[in-house]
Design a protein around this motif. Structure first.
Motif, PDB file in Angstrom:
ATOM      1  N   ARG A  26       0.835  -1.330   0.332  1.00  0.00           N
ATOM      2  CA  ARG A  26       0.262  -0.456  -0.037  1.00  0.00           C
ATOM      3  C   ARG A  26       0.877   1.449   0.040  1.00  0.00           C
ATOM      4  N   ALA A  27       2.353   1.307  -0.125  1.00  0.00           N
ATOM      5  CA  ALA A  27       3.204   2.166   0.159  1.00  0.00           C
ATOM      6  C   ALA A  27       2.964   3.588  -1.436  1.00  0.00           C
ATOM      7  N   GLY A  28       2.517   4.239  -0.948  1.00  0.00           N
ATOM      8  CA  GLY A  28       2.589   5.342  -1.679  1.00  0.00           C
ATOM      9  C   GLY A  28       1.890   6.614  -1.302  1.00  0.00           C
ATOM     10  N   LYS A  29       1.545   7.285  -1.711  1.00  0.00           N
ATOM     11  CA  LYS A  29       0.776   9.136  -1.708  1.00  0.00           C
ATOM     12  C   LYS A  29      -0.291   9.006  -1.807  1.00  0.00           C
ATOM     13  N   PRO A  30      -1.055   9.150  -0.924  1.00  0.00           N
ATOM     14  CA  PRO A  30      -2.281   9.388  -0.587  1.00  0.00           C
ATOM     15  C   PRO A  30      -3.404  10.480  -1.545  1.00  0.00           C
ATOM     16  N   LYS A  31      -4.289  10.152  -2.097  1.00  0.00           N
ATOM     17  CA  LYS A  31      -5.014  11.984  -2.386  1.00  0.00           C
ATOM     18  C   LYS A  31      -6.044  12.342  -2.263  1.00  0.00           C
ATOM     19  N   PHE A  32      -5.131  13.536  -1.345  1.00  0.00           N
ATOM     20  CA  PHE A  32      -6.394  14.486  -0.967  1.00  0.00           C
ATOM     21  C   PHE A  32      -7.308  14.749  -1.530  1.00  0.00           C
ATOM     22  N   GLN A  33      -8.667  15.452  -1.028  1.00  0.00           N
ATOM     23  CA  GLN A  33      -9.253  16.551  -1.953  1.00  0.00           C
ATOM     24  C   GLN A  33      -9.345  17.858  -1.426  1.00  0.00           C
ATOM     25  N   ASP A  34      -9.380  18.634  -1.082  1.00  0.00           N
ATOM     26  CA  ASP A  34      -9.159  19.758  -1.131  1.00  0.00           C
ATOM     27  C   ASP A  34     -10.278  20.261  -1.033  1.00  0.00           C
ATOM     28  N   PHE A  35     -11.214  20.796   0.218  1.00  0.00           N
ATOM     29  CA  PHE A  35     -11.979  21.149   0.547  1.00  0.00           C
ATOM     30  C   PHE A  35     -12.121  21.934   2.084  1.00  0.00           C
ATOM     31  N   ASP A  36     -12.825  23.435   1.435  1.00  0.00           N
ATOM     32  CA  ASP A  36     -13.467  24.120   2.683  1.00  0.00           C
ATOM     33  C   ASP A  36     -15.116  23.756   3.859  1.00  0.00           C
ATOM     34  N   SER A  37     -14.353  23.536   4.107  1.00  0.00           N
ATOM     35  CA  SER A  37     -16.232  24.059   5.370  1.00  0.00           C
ATOM     36  C   SER A  37     -16.488  25.513   5.317  1.00  0.00           C
ATOM     37  N   SER A  38     -15.791  26.223   4.953  1.00  0.00           N
ATOM     38  CA  SER A  38     -16.489  27.223   4.769  1.00  0.00           C
ATOM     39  C   SER A  38     -17.632  28.103   4.060  1.00  0.00           C
TER      40      SER A  38
ATOM     41  N   ASN B 238     -25.871  16.427  -7.528  1.00  0.00           N
ATOM     42  CA  ASN B 238     -25.075  17.233  -7.047  1.00  0.00           C
ATOM     43  C   ASN B 238     -23.297  17.309  -7.894  1.00  0.00           C
ATOM     44  N   PRO B 239     -23.448  18.152  -7.823  1.00  0.00           N
ATOM     45  CA  PRO B 239     -22.352  18.307  -9.065  1.00  0.00           C
ATOM     46  C   PRO B 239     -20.813  17.684  -8.732  1.00  0.00           C
ATOM     47  N   ARG B 240     -20.098  17.650 -10.044  1.00  0.00           N
ATOM     48  CA  ARG B 240     -19.074  16.540  -9.518  1.00  0.00           C
ATOM     49  C   ARG B 240     -17.616  16.838  -9.589  1.00  0.00           C
ATOM     50  N   LEU B 241     -16.486  17.012  -8.857  1.00  0.00           N
ATOM     51  CA  LEU B 241     -15.541  17.819  -9.425  1.00  0.00           C
ATOM     52  C   LEU B 241     -14.494  16.767 -10.629  1.00  0.00           C
ATOM     53  N   CYS B 242     -15.327  16.968 -11.722  1.00  0.00           N
ATOM     54  CA  CYS B 242     -14.101  16.559 -13.309  1.00  0.00           C
ATOM     55  C   CYS B 242     -12.950  17.077 -12.875  1.00  0.00           C
ATOM     56  N   HIS B 243     -11.907  15.768 -13.097  1.00  0.00           N
ATOM     57  CA  HIS B 243      -9.660  15.928 -12.391  1.00  0.00           C
ATOM     58  C   HIS B 243      -9.675  15.944 -13.879  1.00  0.00           C
ATOM     59  N   LYS B 244     -10.019  16.322 -14.921  1.00  0.00           N
ATOM     60  CA  LYS B 244      -9.680  16.265 -16.238  1.00  0.00           C
ATOM     61  C   LYS B 244     -10.005  18.121 -16.769  1.00  0.00           C
ATOM     62  N   CYS B 245     -11.003  18.602 -16.386  1.00  0.00           N
ATOM     63  CA  CYS B 245     -11.662  19.480 -17.582  1.00  0.00           C
ATOM     64  C   CYS B 245     -11.360  21.062 -15.810  1.00  0.00           C
ATOM     65  N   ASN B 246     -11.204  20.336 -14.880  1.00  0.00           N
ATOM     66  CA  ASN B 246     -11.567  21.024 -13.528  1.00  0.00           C
ATOM     67  C   ASN B 246     -12.798  21.975 -13.549  1.00  0.00           C
ATOM     68  N   LYS B 247     -13.698  21.332 -13.197  1.00  0.00           N
ATOM     69  CA  LYS B 247     -14.667  22.264 -13.102  1.00  0.00           C
ATOM     70  C   LYS B 247     -15.985  20.546 -12.745  1.00  0.00           C
ATOM     71  N   TYR B 248     -16.626  21.471 -11.404  1.00  0.00           N
ATOM     72  CA  TYR B 248     -17.866  21.087 -11.251  1.00  0.00           C
ATOM     73  C   TYR B 248     -19.245  20.882 -12.274  1.00  0.00           C
ATOM     74  N   VAL B 249     -19.525  19.673 -12.247  1.00  0.00           N
ATOM     75  CA  VAL B 249     -20.439  19.228 -13.638  1.00  0.00           C
ATOM     76  C   VAL B 249     -21.220  18.181 -13.487  1.00  0.00           C
ATOM     77  N   ILE B 250     -21.902  17.949 -13.530  1.00  0.00           N
ATOM     78  CA  ILE B 250     -23.436  16.564 -13.317  1.00  0.00           C
ATOM     79  C   ILE B 250     -23.183  15.783 -14.788  1.00  0.00           C
ATOM     80  N   ASP B 251     -22.775  16.464 -15.982  1.00  0.00           N
ATOM     81  CA  ASP B 251     -23.026  15.429 -17.297  1.00  0.00           C
ATOM     82  C   ASP B 251     -21.858  14.101 -17.748  1.00  0.00           C
ATOM     83  N   HIS B 252     -20.979  14.767 -16.360  1.00  0.00           N
ATOM     84  CA  HIS B 252     -19.803  13.415 -16.939  1.00  0.00           C
ATOM     85  C   HIS B 252     -18.936  13.983 -15.874  1.00  0.00           C
TER      86      HIS B 252
END
Length: 702
Positions: free
Chosen positions: A161-173, A645-659
């Protein structure tokens, strides 16, 4: 785990109130071992001189009844606080001043890697580190290979399991739903435990360049070893087991349950239910867009190599399709059982499709059958003009369809359907063979023991004889001869049925049924012996390697059955098997390439890894009885999208609902195509408006 508090000088103050030992600061890596039920404990250095540049130190104390181990250490700013036990696996626990916890495997010295240790081959080093990992409570994986000018300089082995965890930035405010992270987990952990090896120049040998045994995670005990990546790896036996059960419509979940039952618990089974499900998925991914081409190649090969086998196909729109109509040609054998001697897959239920299929049937069998029984399909009814022998029935058709429904599903690929179809035909053939054996090796009951019933019992199959015997007894008890006459040496009898008031028993003079009244199709040996030959069975594994493997397992099973309730003999057999295993692994230390996942699937499916695809992958089709689907309107789509709920697309870096990141490019291309079409339409509208305005000006001028 029990860890006692330490005083400021780094001493163990008490163990269950029975021990007090003062340790000097110069003592490193020293721990206390106390055995339950004994009156002694030893303080001994746990690391050999090869690992730490210190001599071994040992002390003896008394009055200790604890069953735990403890250690005190100050090294590299880490303080040992105890030894954690998980069954046979133990590890030394360290704490740092900032509160971080580390674990160090506590294993015998002979299994611990040492710097500059050399190995004859790379596989020897992998086997050594695997052994160390098994005793330590973790699993390993092969990692980076460093090269300089094409030559290998370093090879790495890391924790699985050695590796770098992928954390998602999140602003609780921020209360925006678009910033809410998905509920997901990751397995990667920042663990630096590793083994680095360097090749010895001008040899095939490797030596240890660096070794780090400090882990940032808890080590796994034997009770949970089944969940490690090494134990979850599914090999040939498990994949073959899953595949064979799938041919009988048994899914991966039930296959895993069966494995647990057969092997005495889930701890003895490689892989979880999810791994078994992924094994089924891997087969589908392997087939993928080569499905149609694979089945065409397979059937073409059979038509060349198997006698009396033919295959033809027609490509509709450059592709063969899924959801096709399965049309079996079913006959009645000499046991009055359904037997399939031909099948068809057609695109739709039209007159043209059925006509094409029946023409191919006539081309193969050279003559038109005397009688054809069909279901009540409208398209087939119209063919009665050309096929005057057609009759409509459902009993035989449903019986034939049920045979294949047991093994197949509408979700199967064509290659999977072909495998399931072969299994169903083999089951059909086995039933026929069992009835043949029953007819030839058993004698039916004959209460009257008439010569007229003894004769057909020796030539007819059992099913037909029972019907003939029933008619013979009916003739004895329910009919009588009213009159008889003879003309030119031919006797003529007038037969009449008796009523319930008379009891007549006729005496038969005829002892044998004349040959001209013995139809060959109902006799026992009507089929040639080659029909039941093993080479003609689709799912039979008669190649040399399969036969040897099967004989090997059968011999082992017979020996184990012979030694039931004899533990000493079983243990002796086990020792011999371990010796054989050691000999095999010494001669073949590395895993052969044929044990890779891809190679195993190739063997199970019976298809090569590389294939030239000339037929496009199938697509779904709709036929009669498949139901209707509700057409979703624009308003319904908008309402549905508003609730997502919109999701973050890691390719276009946008919150979208259709892909998402998997189909971002496809959606992008579709949007560009739609925009281009809209631009063309707008240009056409503008051009039309300009033309209309020009016409209006001309009319106004006139």
């Amino acid at each position: 785990m029990l860890i006692e508090e330490l005083d400021s000088s780094g001493s163990i103050v008490a163990i269950n109130g029975a021990l007090s030992v003062q340790l000097n600061d110069s003592m490193s890596n020293t721990f206390v071992t106390a055995t339950n039920g004994d009156d002694y404990a030893e303080i001994t250095d746990s690391v050999s001189e090869s690992r730490v540049n210190q001599s071994s130190i040992s002390y003896s104390v008394s009055s200790c009844d604890s069953a735990s181990s403890y250690c005190v250490q100050t090294e590299n700013n880490m303080q040992s606080v105890g030894v954690e036990h998980r069954g046979r696996v133990s590890s030394i626990v360290y704490h740092t001043p900032n509160g971080t916890t580390y674990w160090k495997p506590n294993v015998p010295d002979e299994f611990v890697p040492v710097k500059d240790m050399e190995f004859e081959t790379w596989d020897d080093s992998v086997n050594m580190y695997n052994t160390y990992a098994d005793k330590s409570g973790f699993s390993i994986r092969l990692s980076t290979i460093k090269r300089v000018k094409g030559s290998v300089t370093h090879r790495y082995m890391l924790y699985t399991r050695a590796g770098k965890p992928k954390f998602q930035d999140f602003d609780s405010s921020i209360s925006n739903s678009a910033s809410t992270p998905r509920r997901s987990s990751f397995k990667a952990v920042c663990c630096n435990a590793r083994l680095i090896l360097k090749p010895v120049p001008n040899t095939m040998r490797f030596k240890i360049y660096d070794f780090d045994d400090i882990h940032t995670h808890e080590l796994i005990g034997p009770n949970t070893m089944e969940f490690t990546k090494k134990r979850r790896k599914i090999g040939y036996s498990e994949r073959n087991f899953i595949h064979k059960l799938s041919l009988n419509k048994i899914g991966p979940n039930i296959a895993h349950n069966l494995q647990c039952s057969l092997k005495g618990g889930s701890q003895n089974v490689n892989g979880t239910k999810t791994d078994f499900q992924n094994a089924t998925r891997d087969v589908r991914l392997f087939i993928s867009d080569r499905d149609a081409q694979m089945i065409v190649d397979t059937m073409t090969s059979r038509s060349v190599n198997l006698p009396n086998f033919s295959f033809e196909y027609k490509v509709v729109g450059s592709e063969i399709r899924y959801g096709m109509i399965f049309v079996p040609f079913t006959g009645v054998d000499h046991h009055k059982k359904c037997v399939t001697f031909g099948v068809g897959l057609i695109y739709d239920e039209t007159i043209e499709s059925y006509k094409w299929l029946l023409d191919k049937f006539l081309k193969t069998h050279k003559k038109q059958p005397k009688l054809v029984l069909t279901d009540q399909d409208a398209a087939v009814n119209k063919l009665e003009i050309q096929w005057c022998c057609l009759m409509k029935t459902t009993s035989r058709c449903e019986s034939s369809n049920s045979l294949f429904k047991v093994n197949t599903s509408h979700a199967n690929t064509l290659v999977q359907f072909l495998l399931y179809f072969g299994t169903a035909l083999d089951r059909q053939q086995k039933t026929q063979l069992e009835l043949d054996i029953e007819s030839s090796t058993t004698t039916p009951k004959m209460p009257e023991k008439l010569p007229l019933e003894i004769h057909p019992s020796k030539i007819y199959t059992r099913k037909i004889f029972l019907e003939v015997q029933k008619e013979i007894y009916r003739g004895m008890r329910q009919c009588y001869v009213t009159s008889s006459s003879e003309l030119d040496g031919i006797k003529k009898f007038n037969i009449a049925h008796t009523n319930k008031r008379f009891k007549v028993v006729n005496n038969y003079v005829v002892e044998l049924i004349p040959d001209k009244y013995l139809p060959a199709r109902w006799m026992r040996n009507v089929l040639p012996e080659r029909v039941h030959d093993i080479s003609n069975r689709y799912s039979a594994e008669d190649d040399e390697e399969s036969v040897i493997r099967r004989n090997m397992f059968e011999l082992l099973t017979e020996c184990a059955d012979q030694l039931i309730h004899k533990p000493d003999c079983v243990n002796s057999l086990l020792v011999q098997l371990k010796d054989i295993k050691d000999k095999v692994f010494k001669e073949f230390p590395s895993e052969p390439p044929c044990n890779s996942k891809r190679s195993i699937i190739c063997e199970l499916v019976g298809q090569p890894d590389t294939i030239n695809v000339t037929i496009k992958p199938p697509t779904g089709i709709r036929n009669k009885g498949s139901g209707t689907k509700h057409q979703v309107g624009i308003v319904e789509k908008l309402l549905e999208n508003c609730n997502k709920n919109p999701r973050l697309c890691h390719k276009c870096n946008k919150y979208v609902i259709d892909h998402d990141s998997r189909n971002c490019e496809k959606v992008k291309d579709a949007k560009e195509a739609a925009a281009a079409a809209a631009a063309v339409l707008a240009d056409a509208v503008v051009a039309k408006s300009i033309a209309d305005s020009s016409v209006n000006r001309c009319v106004y001028a006139l």
